[in-house]
Design an enzyme around this catalytic site. Structure first.
Site, mmCIF file in Angstrom:
data_model
loop_
_atom_site.group_PDB
_atom_site.id
_atom_site.type_symbol
_atom_site.label_atom_id
_atom_site.label_comp_id
_atom_site.label_asym_id
_atom_site.label_seq_id
_atom_site.Cartn_x
_atom_site.Cartn_y
_atom_site.Cartn_z
ATOM 1 N N ARG A 110 -7.903 -4.042 8.353
ATOM 2 C CA ARG A 110 -7.848 -2.842 9.201
ATOM 3 C C ARG A 110 -9.167 -2.079 9.102
ATOM 4 N NH1 ARG A 110 -1.854 -0.765 7.701
ATOM 5 N NH2 ARG A 110 -2.336 -1.943 5.815
ATOM 6 N N LYS B 134 10.571 -11.770 11.206
ATOM 7 C CA LYS B 134 11.783 -11.899 10.388
ATOM 8 C C LYS B 134 12.030 -10.665 9.525
ATOM 9 C CE LYS B 134 13.004 -15.836 8.508
ATOM 10 N NZ LYS B 134 12.872 -17.089 7.695
ATOM 11 N N TYR C 270 4.868 -7.788 15.729
ATOM 12 C CA TYR C 270 5.067 -6.575 14.918
ATOM 13 C C TYR C 270 5.756 -5.493 15.744
ATOM 14 C CZ TYR C 270 3.802 -2.628 11.842
ATOM 15 O OH TYR C 270 3.816 -1.526 11.010
ATOM 16 N N ALA D 245 10.647 2.349 7.837
ATOM 17 C CA ALA D 245 9.215 2.451 8.153
ATOM 18 C C ALA D 245 9.018 1.883 9.547
ATOM 19 C CB ALA D 245 8.397 1.659 7.140
ATOM 20 N N THR E 193 2.131 -9.903 1.330
ATOM 21 C CA THR E 193 0.914 -9.089 1.461
ATOM 22 C C THR E 193 0.880 -7.992 0.397
ATOM 23 O OG1 THR E 193 1.983 -7.651 3.104
ATOM 24 C CG2 THR E 193 0.686 -9.495 3.954
ATOM 25 N N GLY E 194 1.934 -7.828 -0.350
ATOM 26 C CA GLY E 194 1.954 -6.879 -1.473
ATOM 27 C C GLY E 194 1.243 -7.478 -2.673
ATOM 28 N N PHE F 272 0.845 -1.212 0.000
ATOM 29 C CA PHE F 272 0.000 0.000 0.000
ATOM 30 C C PHE F 272 0.881 1.264 0.000
ATOM 31 C CE2 PHE F 272 -2.132 2.763 3.416
ATOM 32 C CZ PHE F 272 -2.733 3.601 2.490
ATOM 33 N N LYS G 52 9.560 -4.035 15.112
ATOM 34 C CA LYS G 52 9.808 -2.640 14.732
ATOM 35 C C LYS G 52 10.680 -1.937 15.780
ATOM 36 C CE LYS G 52 7.560 -2.208 10.774
ATOM 37 N NZ LYS G 52 8.273 -1.909 9.516
ATOM 38 N N ASP H 14 12.621 -12.005 -1.141
ATOM 39 C CA ASP H 14 12.329 -11.924 0.289
ATOM 40 C C ASP H 14 13.544 -11.288 0.958
ATOM 41 O OD1 ASP H 14 12.134 -12.348 3.014
ATOM 42 O OD2 ASP H 14 11.383 -14.402 2.818
HETATM 43 N N1 UDP Z 1 -11.494 -2.264 14.197
HETATM 44 C C1 UDP Z 1 -12.859 -2.419 14.240
HETATM 45 N N2 UDP Z 1 -13.461 -3.152 13.249
HETATM 46 C C2 UDP Z 1 -12.787 -3.689 12.221
HETATM 47 C C3 UDP Z 1 -11.387 -3.511 12.173
HETATM 48 C C4 UDP Z 1 -10.766 -2.799 13.170
HETATM 49 O O1 UDP Z 1 -13.533 -1.939 15.155
HETATM 50 O O2 UDP Z 1 -13.426 -4.338 11.366
HETATM 51 C C5 UDP Z 1 -10.853 -1.487 15.252
HETATM 52 C C6 UDP Z 1 -9.650 -2.166 15.920
HETATM 53 O O3 UDP Z 1 -10.067 -3.021 16.973
HETATM 54 C C7 UDP Z 1 -8.881 -0.963 16.414
HETATM 55 C C8 UDP Z 1 -9.183 0.113 15.365
HETATM 56 O O4 UDP Z 1 -10.346 -0.315 14.686
HETATM 57 O O5 UDP Z 1 -9.369 -0.522 17.658
HETATM 58 C C9 UDP Z 1 -8.069 0.286 14.345
HETATM 59 O O6 UDP Z 1 -7.721 -0.991 13.931
HETATM 60 P P1 UDP Z 1 -6.761 -1.299 12.720
HETATM 61 O O7 UDP Z 1 -6.805 -2.772 12.502
HETATM 62 O O8 UDP Z 1 -7.131 -0.414 11.576
HETATM 63 O O9 UDP Z 1 -5.306 -0.876 13.162
HETATM 64 P P2 UDP Z 1 -4.580 -0.578 14.555
HETATM 65 O O10 UDP Z 1 -4.714 0.875 14.732
HETATM 66 O O11 UDP Z 1 -5.283 -1.326 15.673
HETATM 67 O O12 UDP Z 1 -3.213 -1.050 14.329
#
Ligand code: UDP
Length: 311
Positions: free
Chosen positions: A185, A90, A144, A113, A35-36, A11, A148, A55
């Site tokens: 997300r 990794k 993760y 990043a 994931t790309g 992305f 990082k 990789d």
């Molecule tokens: N979230 C949600 N519903 C979804 C996906 C995510 O309520 O279908 C919530 C998740 O629990 C978090 C927030 O949205 O509190 C942001 O989640 P995301 O996975 O985007 O990334 P994060 O900021 O947690 O790394």
């Protein structure tokens, strides 16, 4: 300049590649496509862009000079960490080591990043770069967050010991075109659910907050940091904080959807609040985000409509 980008088919990596090409640079994009997606960079064919499927947890070989290495390769969605915990560790650890090794060998600048996840479930709010974080090392997100954090430590060690000019970008929640439909997300989930007329899934009660930055603003901040003199980590994100519930309702309204919201279990260690303090970016880089949320969401929704074939 001749620039290497790991994670170029992702992305953010694909937007970064495109912007660097637009500015007249030559780009070598590397990605293992875990994931790309090649669809993200198909439109770069015919430009000064070379794609290498590799990789980067293994030795990275690049012929000729390199001016900057952007290390962007990594899964970046909580559902990916659950599915790919070891590749996530990794690429953050071994991949960062290899990408730093490439930068050192070429005398190139190195841009990492990193992420707001280094702050974990933060006890300081908003988060400044001086905050050391509140991370659970053994939780499901630890793969993760700790990778990082290790990557930042490794980058600083290469800076201090080998003199590599490193830049560390702590990226906060970012959204925009080329997020995967099934990314998992919040924004891609809500948009794809709303466009399909499915229930929109709020995890927990939706009172947790995030601060969402449009990808074009993020890329501008990354490139300003890359051009700056600092070696300190810098938060790049939009300080406009909102609840996840508010985001779900905004997306339902903007898509004109009849979807309802439903409440699901909150994932383990889900941060309760998140908002960048961008004083450092404002001061050092003269940067701040400019794209209003509704404008960024309009572009994002249009992308998802086209990708999903929804009128
Ligand atoms: N979230 C949600 N519903 C979804 C996906 C995510 O309520 O279908 C919530 C998740 O629990 C978090 C927030 O949205 O509190 C942001 O989640 P995301 O996975 O985007 O990334 P994060 O900021 O947690 O790394």
């Amino acid at each position: 300049m001749r620039i290497v980008i790991t994670g170029a088919a992702g992305f953010i990596g694909s937007h970064l590649s495109e912007t660097l090409l637009d500015r007249g640079h030559s780009v070598i994009g590397i990605d293992n496509l875990l994931t790309g997606d090649l669809a993200n960079i198909a439109h770069l064919a015919g430009r000064d862009f070379v794609f290498v499927k590799h990789d980067v947890t293994n030795f990275i070989h690049v012929d000729g000079p390199v001016d900057i290495v952007f290390h962007w390769a990594s899964p970046a969605s909580p559902i990916d960490y659950l599915e790919w915990p070891i590749p996530t560790l990794k690429v953050g650890a071994l991949g960062t080591h290899k990408a730093l090794g490439l930068a050192k060998a070429k005398g190139a600048k190195f841009v990492l990043a990193s992420t707001s996840e280094v702050y974990g479930d933060p006890l300081e709010h908003p988060q400044r770069e001086t905050y050391w974080g509140n991370v659970n090392p053994v939780g499901p997100r630890g793969v993760y967050d700790e990778a990082k954090r290790f990557a930042e430590a490794m980058a600083m060690a290469y800076h201090r010991y080998h003199g590599v000019d490193v830049k560390i970008v702590r990226i906060f929640n970012t959204y925009g075109p080329r997020m995967r439909v099934n990314d998992g997300r919040a924004v891609p989930n809500f948009v794809s659910q709303a466009l399909r007329g499915e229930d929109v899934t709020i995890f927990g009660n939706g009172s947790q907050t995030r601060s969402f930055c449009y990808v074009a603003d993020l890329v501008d901040g990354i490139l300003r940091l890359a051009a700056s003199a600092t070696n300190e980590p810098v938060n790049i994100g939009n300080p406009h904080e909102m609840s996840i519930e508010a985001m779900a309702h905004l997306i339902i309204r903007m898509t004109g959807s009849s979807s309802r919201v439903v409440y699901k279990a909150l994932p383990t260690d889900d941060p309760k609040v998140r908002q960048p303090d961008i004083t450092r970016a404002r001061t050092l880089l003269g940067w701040e985000p400019t794209v209003p949320l509704e404008e960024g969401l309009t572009s994002t929704i249009a992308y998802f409509r086209q990708k999903m074939g929804v009128a």
